[in-house]
Design an enzyme around this catalytic site. Structure first.
Site, PDB file in Angstrom:
ATOM      1  N   THR A 183       0.820  -1.215   0.000  1.00 15.56           N
ATOM      2  CA  THR A 183       0.000   0.000   0.000  1.00 15.56           C
ATOM      3  C   THR A 183       0.854   1.267   0.000  1.00 15.56           C
ATOM      4  O   THR A 183       0.314   2.366   0.035  1.00 15.56           O
ATOM      5  CB  THR A 183      -0.921   0.026   1.231  1.00 15.56           C
ATOM      6  OG1 THR A 183      -0.127  -0.136   2.410  1.00 15.56           O
ATOM      7  CG2 THR A 183      -1.959  -1.080   1.156  1.00 15.56           C
ATOM      8  N   GLU A 214      -4.517  -1.194   7.792  1.00 18.92           N
ATOM      9  CA  GLU A 214      -5.913  -1.381   7.399  1.00 18.92           C
ATOM     10  C   GLU A 214      -6.458  -0.171   6.644  1.00 18.92           C
ATOM     11  O   GLU A 214      -7.157  -0.308   5.638  1.00 18.92           O
ATOM     12  CB  GLU A 214      -6.759  -1.646   8.648  1.00 18.92           C
ATOM     13  CG  GLU A 214      -8.236  -1.881   8.364  1.00 18.92           C
ATOM     14  CD  GLU A 214      -9.047  -2.078   9.632  1.00 18.92           C
ATOM     15  OE1 GLU A 214     -10.211  -2.481   9.537  1.00 18.92           O
ATOM     16  OE2 GLU A 214      -8.508  -1.801  10.725  1.00 18.92           O
ATOM     17  N   VAL A 223       5.567  -8.384   7.837  1.00 22.50           N
ATOM     18  CA  VAL A 223       6.685  -9.240   7.433  1.00 22.50           C
ATOM     19  C   VAL A 223       7.400  -9.828   8.650  1.00 22.50           C
ATOM     20  O   VAL A 223       8.172 -10.782   8.528  1.00 22.50           O
ATOM     21  CB  VAL A 223       7.693  -8.476   6.547  1.00 22.50           C
ATOM     22  CG1 VAL A 223       7.076  -8.142   5.201  1.00 22.50           C
ATOM     23  CG2 VAL A 223       8.232  -7.236   7.237  1.00 22.50           C
ATOM     24  N   SER A 254      16.007  -2.085  -2.280  1.00 26.19           N
ATOM     25  CA  SER A 254      17.023  -1.584  -1.361  1.00 26.19           C
ATOM     26  C   SER A 254      17.061  -0.061  -1.444  1.00 26.19           C
ATOM     27  O   SER A 254      16.115   0.579  -1.903  1.00 26.19           O
ATOM     28  CB  SER A 254      18.390  -2.189  -1.701  1.00 26.19           C
ATOM     29  OG  SER A 254      19.366  -1.806  -0.748  1.00 26.19           O
ATOM     30  N   LYS A 272      21.249   4.214   0.727  1.00 31.13           N
ATOM     31  CA  LYS A 272      21.792   4.297   2.088  1.00 31.13           C
ATOM     32  C   LYS A 272      22.396   2.976   2.555  1.00 31.13           C
ATOM     33  O   LYS A 272      23.075   2.929   3.577  1.00 31.13           O
ATOM     34  CB  LYS A 272      20.705   4.779   3.050  1.00 31.13           C
ATOM     35  CG  LYS A 272      20.277   6.216   2.775  1.00 31.13           C
ATOM     36  CD  LYS A 272      19.090   6.629   3.608  1.00 31.13           C
ATOM     37  CE  LYS A 272      18.712   8.082   3.295  1.00 31.13           C
ATOM     38  NZ  LYS A 272      18.292   8.275   1.887  1.00 31.13           N
ATOM     39  N   VAL A 326      13.321   8.888  -4.251  1.00 32.51           N
ATOM     40  CA  VAL A 326      12.230   8.849  -5.224  1.00 32.51           C
ATOM     41  C   VAL A 326      11.561  10.216  -5.265  1.00 32.51           C
ATOM     42  O   VAL A 326      11.084  10.720  -4.249  1.00 32.51           O
ATOM     43  CB  VAL A 326      11.199   7.761  -4.865  1.00 32.51           C
ATOM     44  CG1 VAL A 326      10.022   7.809  -5.834  1.00 32.51           C
ATOM     45  CG2 VAL A 326      11.859   6.388  -4.884  1.00 32.51           C
ATOM     46  N   THR A 360      19.966  21.505   4.734  1.00 31.33           N
ATOM     47  CA  THR A 360      20.872  20.882   5.704  1.00 31.33           C
ATOM     48  C   THR A 360      22.320  21.281   5.458  1.00 31.33           C
ATOM     49  O   THR A 360      23.062  21.605   6.384  1.00 31.33           O
ATOM     50  CB  THR A 360      20.748  19.347   5.657  1.00 31.33           C
ATOM     51  OG1 THR A 360      20.856  18.917   4.304  1.00 31.33           O
ATOM     52  CG2 THR A 360      19.401  18.899   6.214  1.00 31.33           C
ATOM     53  N   GLU A 391      22.980  11.269   8.482  1.00 30.67           N
ATOM     54  CA  GLU A 391      22.772  11.724   7.108  1.00 30.67           C
ATOM     55  C   GLU A 391      24.118  11.962   6.426  1.00 30.67           C
ATOM     56  O   GLU A 391      25.054  12.478   7.030  1.00 30.67           O
ATOM     57  CB  GLU A 391      21.948  13.014   7.118  1.00 30.67           C
ATOM     58  CG  GLU A 391      21.453  13.454   5.763  1.00 30.67           C
ATOM     59  CD  GLU A 391      20.512  14.650   5.860  1.00 30.67           C
ATOM     60  OE1 GLU A 391      19.545  14.694   5.097  1.00 30.67           O
ATOM     61  OE2 GLU A 391      20.757  15.530   6.712  1.00 30.67           O
TER      62      GLU A 391
END
Length: 340
Positions: A13, A41, A66, A128, A131, A172, A197, A259
């Site tokens: 989802t 849900e 999972v 994957s 990172k 993404v 940053t 980071e």
């Protein structure tokens, strides 16, 4: 490729799962069944509204985690393809809840592998992240562990006709929790500045559809054991801010814990086992009993090993997005995008 097949998507989802389902329904109208396996849900309810049962009878929704190996084994009965997208992905969340991150990202990977082997699932592709390459945070470390587990699964499948592979890609574009919708939200709420940053920061850039296309390509071509990496452009974080809100001041606030200044996909050490297969790179397994490295080179016509010491990171990329190209891409993937 997927017509007549039963496909199960863990974390189905999420952003990837939604786009993957959309792509299957568009390109493989005769898919036998698509199983959405997730623990949310409400998200499943929302997805059902998008794809009503009367119009999409091939879609099935299973509540499950999972972390639950027995539930996962039951869910994988009769499945031909598994796409493993479930994960705890936020760096700060993982740092604050380390054991929970390990339960999902590592123990969950083991459960997916065991369920696949128990049910003789033929094709398994795990998602994957950049990172996982030379990780400095727990999220990256757990995903690297997951990558290793899926690749090593090819050595414990026995005589079963199964192939486990991994795909790795960067940020993404426009996905939930990413910097682009964050900047847009701040701008639209009347912010007078955007937090950066580090002004030197760079990242890889990929669209959700390109990520889905990579997984589809892996399913259609993998020999098993490969870690596929797309040749995608980089961007400067300052260019993203300028593309969204050129009139807002950019203020440096410092790198967050865990980071990186620049993201990596292939380290110089990885280059020893990396082949260039055209549109993608493939890091080959260092310990593989069913296929020697030469088999992979033969399997991908025209492929060749990269030079030793080759390094693929967001700051040494040959392909860069500009403010203009970023705006063009945002307009394609973000509904109603405009520059303000």
């Amino acid at each position: 490729m997927l017509n007549g097949k039963v496909v199960l998507i863990t974390g189905g989802t999420g952003s990837f799962g939604n786009k993957f389902v959309e792509t299957i329904l568009r390109d493989y109208p005769n898919v036998k069944k698509i199983v959405i396996y997730s623990r949310g849900e409400l998200k499943q309810y929302n997805m059902k509204q998008k794809y009503p049962e009367k119009d999409f009878p091939m879609l099935r929704y299973l509540i499950g985690d999972v972390r639950d190996g027995e539930r996962l084994k039951t869910a994988c009965e009769g499945v031909d393809v598994i796409i493993h997208a479930a994960a705890i992905k936020q760096v700060d969340t993982a740092e604050y809840n380390p054991r929970e991150c390990i339960k999902t990202n590592v123990d969950g990977a083991v459960n997916v592998i065991n369920a696949a082997i128990a049910n003789n699932v033929k094709d398994i592709v795990a998602l994957s992240t950049d990172k996982a390459c030379a990780p400095i945070n727990l999220y990256g470390a757990t995903k690297l562990t997951s990558d290793k587990l899926f690749i090593a699964a090819n050595n414990i499948k026995g005589s079963r006709d199964m192939r486990f592979s991994v795909v790795r890609y960067g940020n993404v574009m426009g996905s939930r929790g990413s910097v682009i919708p964050f900047f847009i939200k701040l701008r639209d709420q009347g912010a007078t500045e955007l937090p950066i940053t580090d002004m030197r920061m760079t990242r890889f850039n990929i669209s959700l559809q390109e990520g889905v296309d990579l997984v589809m390509w892996a399913l259609g071509h993998h020999l098993g054991g490969e870690l596929f990496i797309p040749k995608i452009p980089s961007y400067k974080i300052t260019d993203v801010a300028t593309a969204i809100a050129p009139n807002l001041k950019q203020v440096e606030v410092g790198i967050r814990p865990g980071e990186k200044l620049h993201e990596e996909m292939i380290t110089p050490t990885d280059s020893l086992n990396t082949i260039d297969i055209g549109k993608y790179y493939a890091i080959l397994p260092t310990s593989m009993y069913s296929h020697p490295l030469e088999d992979y080179v033969k399997h991908y016509p025209g492929s060749k090993f990269v030079e030793q010491g080759f390094y693929f990171a967001s700051n040494n990329n040959q392909d860069w997005d500009t403010v203009e190209t970023l705006r063009e891409k945002f307009a394609k993937v973000i509904p109603g995008f405009e520059v303000k």
